[in-house]
Design a protein around this motif. Structure first.
Motif, mmCIF file in Angstrom:
data_model
loop_
_atom_site.group_PDB
_atom_site.id
_atom_site.type_symbol
_atom_site.label_atom_id
_atom_site.label_comp_id
_atom_site.label_asym_id
_atom_site.label_seq_id
_atom_site.Cartn_x
_atom_site.Cartn_y
_atom_site.Cartn_z
ATOM 1 N N CYS A 1 1.383 -1.233 0.114
ATOM 2 C CA CYS A 1 -0.314 -0.369 0.066
ATOM 3 C C CYS A 1 0.704 1.371 0.291
ATOM 4 O O CYS A 1 -0.017 2.464 -0.094
ATOM 5 N N ASP A 2 1.852 0.632 0.222
ATOM 6 C CA ASP A 2 3.089 2.318 -0.007
ATOM 7 C C ASP A 2 3.084 3.084 1.406
ATOM 8 O O ASP A 2 3.802 4.062 1.178
ATOM 9 N N ASP A 3 1.944 2.725 2.062
ATOM 10 C CA ASP A 3 2.048 3.501 3.116
ATOM 11 C C ASP A 3 3.365 3.203 4.286
ATOM 12 O O ASP A 3 4.288 3.106 4.479
ATOM 13 N N SER B 1 6.811 -8.681 11.803
ATOM 14 C CA SER B 1 6.629 -7.213 11.312
ATOM 15 C C SER B 1 5.604 -7.239 9.735
ATOM 16 O O SER B 1 6.471 -7.191 8.892
ATOM 17 N N VAL B 2 4.577 -7.350 9.616
ATOM 18 C CA VAL B 2 3.673 -6.921 8.957
ATOM 19 C C VAL B 2 2.702 -6.233 8.877
ATOM 20 O O VAL B 2 2.311 -5.897 9.829
ATOM 21 N N CYS B 3 2.165 -5.581 7.846
ATOM 22 C CA CYS B 3 1.097 -4.978 7.680
ATOM 23 C C CYS B 3 -0.281 -4.878 7.946
ATOM 24 O O CYS B 3 -0.787 -6.443 7.676
ATOM 25 N N GLY B 4 -1.238 -4.565 8.930
ATOM 26 C CA GLY B 4 -2.162 -4.903 9.517
ATOM 27 C C GLY B 4 -3.424 -5.595 8.328
ATOM 28 O O GLY B 4 -3.940 -6.717 8.477
ATOM 29 N N THR B 5 -3.071 -4.944 7.545
ATOM 30 C CA THR B 5 -3.731 -4.392 6.615
ATOM 31 C C THR B 5 -4.164 -5.537 5.263
ATOM 32 O O THR B 5 -4.637 -6.045 4.223
ATOM 33 N N CYS B 6 -2.388 -5.545 4.870
ATOM 34 C CA CYS B 6 -1.961 -6.110 3.511
ATOM 35 C C CYS B 6 -1.337 -7.364 3.928
ATOM 36 O O CYS B 6 -1.383 -8.034 2.957
ATOM 37 N N GLU B 7 -1.202 -7.592 5.043
ATOM 38 C CA GLU B 7 -0.718 -8.849 5.143
ATOM 39 C C GLU B 7 0.222 -9.306 4.711
ATOM 40 O O GLU B 7 0.878 -10.344 4.847
ATOM 41 N N VAL B 8 1.595 -8.246 4.564
ATOM 42 C CA VAL B 8 2.872 -8.175 3.964
ATOM 43 C C VAL B 8 4.345 -7.645 4.915
ATOM 44 O O VAL B 8 4.002 -6.753 5.702
ATOM 45 N N ASP B 9 5.246 -8.167 4.586
ATOM 46 C CA ASP B 9 5.995 -8.099 5.388
ATOM 47 C C ASP B 9 6.820 -6.327 4.851
ATOM 48 O O ASP B 9 6.884 -6.092 3.860
ATOM 49 N N LEU B 10 6.721 -5.616 6.576
ATOM 50 C CA LEU B 10 7.101 -4.519 6.339
ATOM 51 C C LEU B 10 8.148 -4.024 5.878
ATOM 52 O O LEU B 10 9.410 -5.084 6.407
ATOM 53 N N VAL B 11 8.968 -3.060 5.393
ATOM 54 C CA VAL B 11 10.187 -2.606 5.336
ATOM 55 C C VAL B 11 11.180 -1.128 6.197
ATOM 56 O O VAL B 11 11.089 -0.901 6.127
ATOM 57 N N PRO B 12 11.753 -1.350 6.763
ATOM 58 C CA PRO B 12 11.621 -0.656 7.741
ATOM 59 C C PRO B 12 12.673 0.376 7.125
ATOM 60 O O PRO B 12 13.540 0.038 6.196
ATOM 61 N N SER B 13 13.378 1.624 7.724
ATOM 62 C CA SER B 13 13.298 2.583 6.417
ATOM 63 C C SER B 13 15.058 2.490 6.687
ATOM 64 O O SER B 13 15.811 1.432 7.307
ATOM 65 N N ARG B 14 15.162 2.857 5.407
ATOM 66 C CA ARG B 14 16.416 2.282 4.636
ATOM 67 C C ARG B 14 17.618 3.464 5.551
ATOM 68 O O ARG B 14 18.380 3.660 5.359
ATOM 69 N N THR C 1 -1.175 11.450 5.089
ATOM 70 C CA THR C 1 -0.436 10.526 4.871
ATOM 71 C C THR C 1 0.505 10.016 4.624
ATOM 72 O O THR C 1 0.584 10.238 3.458
ATOM 73 N N LEU C 2 2.391 9.862 4.792
ATOM 74 C CA LEU C 2 3.042 10.225 3.964
ATOM 75 C C LEU C 2 2.841 8.441 3.342
ATOM 76 O O LEU C 2 2.496 7.184 3.377
ATOM 77 N N LYS C 3 3.528 8.542 1.731
ATOM 78 C CA LYS C 3 4.022 7.241 1.112
ATOM 79 C C LYS C 3 5.035 7.615 1.218
ATOM 80 O O LYS C 3 5.692 8.255 0.393
ATOM 81 N N LEU C 4 5.846 6.122 0.645
ATOM 82 C CA LEU C 4 7.056 5.994 -0.599
ATOM 83 C C LEU C 4 7.025 4.630 -1.269
ATOM 84 O O LEU C 4 6.191 3.630 -0.573
ATOM 85 N N ARG C 5 7.268 5.180 -2.053
ATOM 86 C CA ARG C 5 8.126 4.379 -3.510
ATOM 87 C C ARG C 5 8.818 4.123 -4.364
ATOM 88 O O ARG C 5 9.476 5.346 -3.846
ATOM 89 N N SER C 6 9.244 3.656 -5.015
ATOM 90 C CA SER C 6 10.571 3.145 -5.790
ATOM 91 C C SER C 6 9.833 2.742 -7.200
ATOM 92 O O SER C 6 8.968 2.198 -8.006
ATOM 93 N N THR C 7 10.678 4.031 -8.157
ATOM 94 C CA THR C 7 10.115 4.095 -10.160
ATOM 95 C C THR C 7 9.940 2.490 -10.367
ATOM 96 O O THR C 7 10.115 2.263 -11.385
ATOM 97 N N GLY C 8 11.411 2.118 -9.873
ATOM 98 C CA GLY C 8 12.279 0.699 -10.097
ATOM 99 C C GLY C 8 13.065 1.335 -11.649
ATOM 100 O O GLY C 8 13.626 0.482 -11.504
ATOM 101 N N ARG C 9 13.407 2.365 -11.625
ATOM 102 C CA ARG C 9 14.295 2.854 -13.087
ATOM 103 C C ARG C 9 15.407 2.510 -12.685
ATOM 104 O O ARG C 9 16.623 2.218 -13.769
#
Length: 621
Positions: free
Chosen positions: A113-115, A129-142, A178-186
């Motif tokens: 969800c990019d939150d 350590s998973v998102c309660g909504t998406c049920e995927v592993d959360l990623v600690p801030s880099r 709400t803050l969002k973080l995503r990567s373009t992957g480029r």
């Protein structure tokens, strides 16, 4: 790090009661890593989670005495102002306890969800350590931020994304979005990492966040946070400007390690029962007062005879640094090294001591005069040695060897009477350089000019890192120090080939001062490559002669030549000259100075001046 072991059974006490705290396990580290890699204040990655190792407040009680026994080394304890040391607890399936950690950084992102928010705001299930909504592993801030005073904090994402909106730094989180973080992957660059807010401000990338002035331009100052200390962490704003770092960067945590060899009369272990009483004993002058103090301390007869206690007190006073009313830490550390140098020169014969003696240093059987043409003298076979390495403190953003004590971060909120340490048992070879030949060599203008370039570069590097350039210590770079340092490196490389030791299993210990010119190469690990006798055998004069000659011929050519030997500067900030990973650099665990202050040309000369090398005559034969 190893994967987290299976969940442990709930332990009970002797009466069947459940302990007050039943903390979950989050992986394992080797005992030695607890002072070198994952010590107090460092960040530890376990699978997809990130933690910070907690401070030592309370550790003396919760560390199990069987798994974390006390270690005694009076000379080092006195230098560091503690009574004793403790081995860090082992991390295995049968351990009753271990290193305590806390989750850090708290800011996490969900790849689904990019939150981007604090960990608890994702409402993860207990123990996961998973998102309660998406049920995927959360990623600690880099990304984290740190200052040279050792403070560590979350990266200010809100201020970063709102920096052009006119909202000041004190309004963090007041937009309601709400803050969002995503990567373009480029690409894998910071430009591809995008941060946004649902309040409608323009999306921004993380490009530029690592600039030295990036956070200062946002009007941010360090808040003085110390997450490794938990609730007692806030120390108030420190006023320094923090810098952005990657979570896994080595600049986030560097250990300040101090070590000492166990030498007579401390190396038999008989003085260990007196560890907590030395401060009182040092205040006493007469034998009768010492005897009375011992009777009071031990409620009867002392476990150490009074004659031995008096001899130990005399030995300790001999090691007191002279020339200053309140000697600095560096001055006291040099006094400790001076005493080791004296003992390595004089030796300690095995036949004269009991089997519990932990320092055995003897002259070789062969004729040492074969080394005179090399300018080498006084070889000694260190058949048994014990080294205690203690974690004194840690630093952030600064090299521990070039920082002042004011930038060293303590391991606890309160003063402790102990420090974590490791004990290494091994063997080694000690040798000295001929003082007359060395004195004549180091006065040569070409030698002095090359070392001055190294010293100037090192000084400049320390000034760039220091908050207060006027307080930085002098550079240790001198002709004899750089020569001994480079000689130790080429010998370690040679012996790793000749004696079969891994290079990382050997370590140097330099004794370079106006009245010292020696080097000890010894086994540096406590595993199967520790003490097998193979290294001591290399110290016999005939073998040592062959090893030095072979090492010099090997150092004469580098696969990076002529660039390496003709380089105007190399290494970090130009603190080396003719030295690279193809010739004299070692694993950093083997080097006392982090692979700086090296110059192969001081050994073998340069194409323009081949006679400049201390061992140049070897290459003529």
């Amino acid at each position: 790090m190893t994967p987290p072991p299976p969940a442990r059974r709930r332990r009970t006490g002797a009466d069947g009661a459940v302990p007050a705290r039943n903390l979950p396990r989050r992986g394992a580290v080797r005992r030695a890593q607890a002072i070198t890699t994952y010590g107090v204040g460092s960040l530890v990655a376990v699978d997809h989670e990130s933690f910070i190792v907690s401070g030592l407040d309370g550790a003396d009680e919760h560390w199990n005495s069987d798994e974390s026994p006390r270690v005694h080394e009076r000379r080092l304890a006195r230098l560091l102002g503690v009574h004793y040391f403790r081995l860090p607890p082992a991390s295995d399936d049968t351990s009753k306890d271990g290193l305590r950690v806390r989750r850090f950084p708290l800011m996490h992102s969900c790849p689904e969800c990019d939150d981007l928010r604090r960990h608890r705001e994702f409402n993860p299930p207990p123990g996961r350590s998973v998102c309660g909504t998406c049920e995927v592993d959360l990623v600690p801030s880099r990304f984290v931020i740190a200052c040279e005073a050792g403070h560590l904090d979350e990266f200010p994402y809100w201020q970063w994304v709102h920096r052009g909106s006119g909202q000041g730094p004190t309004a963090a989180g007041q937009c309601g979005g709400t803050l969002k973080l995503r990567s373009t992957g480029r690409s894998s660059s910071l430009r591809s990492i995008l941060v946004s807010c649902t309040c409608g401000v323009p999306e921004v990338s993380m490009e530029g966040s690592f600039r030295r002035r990036a956070l200062k331009d946002l009007g941010l100052r360090c808040r003085g946070t110390r997450p490794w200390l938990g609730t007692s962490a806030p120390a108030g704003p420190c006023g320094l400007t923090p810098r952005t770092l990657q979570r896994g960067s080595s600049a986030v945590w560097q250990p300040v390690l101090k070590s000492a060899l166990s030498i007579p009369p401390w190396s038999s272990g008989r003085s260990d029962p007196l560890a907590e009483h030395w401060d009182e004993l040092r205040k006493l002058d007469s034998r009768a007062d010492v005897e009375m103090c011992l009777k009071f301390a031990f409620k009867g007869e002392s476990p150490v005879p009074i004659d031995e206690v008096m001899a130990l007190l005399d030995a300790e006073r001999e090691e007191d640094p002279s020339g200053e009313d309140t000697p600095s830490f560096d001055h006291r550390y040099r006094a400790l090294r001076n005493k080791e140098y004296e003992r390595l020169r004089s030796g300690n014969d095995e036949l004269e001591h009991a089997r519990d003696e932990q320092f055995v240093c003897e002259s070789p059987l062969g004729d040492a005069t074969v080394l005179q043409p090399l300018g080498v003298t006084g070889p000694m076979l260190v058949k048994k040695l014990r080294e205690v390495r203690a974690l004194k403190a840690f630093t952030r953003l600064a090299d521990p060897d070039s920082t002042t004590e004011s930038n060293e971060v303590p391991l606890s909120d309160r003063d402790l009477q102990w420090l974590p340490a490791m004990v290494v048992h091994g063997e080694g070879v000690f040798l000295r350089l001929d003082e007359n030949r060395l004195t004549s060599w180091e006065k040569a203008p070409a030698v002095a000019a090359r070392v001055e370039r190294i010293r100037t570069a090192h000084r400049r590097a320390m000034e760039q890192r220091a908050t207060d350039p006027s307080r930085i210590p002098p550079s240790p770079a001198t002709p004899r120090m750089v020569l001994l340092h480079t000689l130790a490196h080429v010998l370690i490389n040679e012996w790793s080939l000749e004696a079969g030791y891994p290079t990382a299993a050997l370590r140097e210990r330099l004794y370079a001062a106006d009245d010292m010119a020696g080097v000890l190469v010894y086994t540096a690990t406590s595993d199967s490559a520790g003490s097998l006798g193979g290294l001591v055998a290399q110290g016999e004069p005939d073998r040592l002669d062959r090893a030095i000659r072979s090492a010099m011929h090997r150092a004469e050519w580098c696969s990076s030549d002529p660039l390496c030997v003709e380089a105007e500067a190399s290494g970090t900030h130009g603190t080396n000259l003719a030295a690279c990973h193809a010739c004299v650099m070692l694993p950093e665990t083997s080097c006392e100075h982090n692979n700086i202050l090296l110059d192969r040309a001081l050994l073998i000369g340069t194409p323009d001046d081949p006679r400049m090398g201390f061992f140049a005559e070897i290459l003529d034969h």
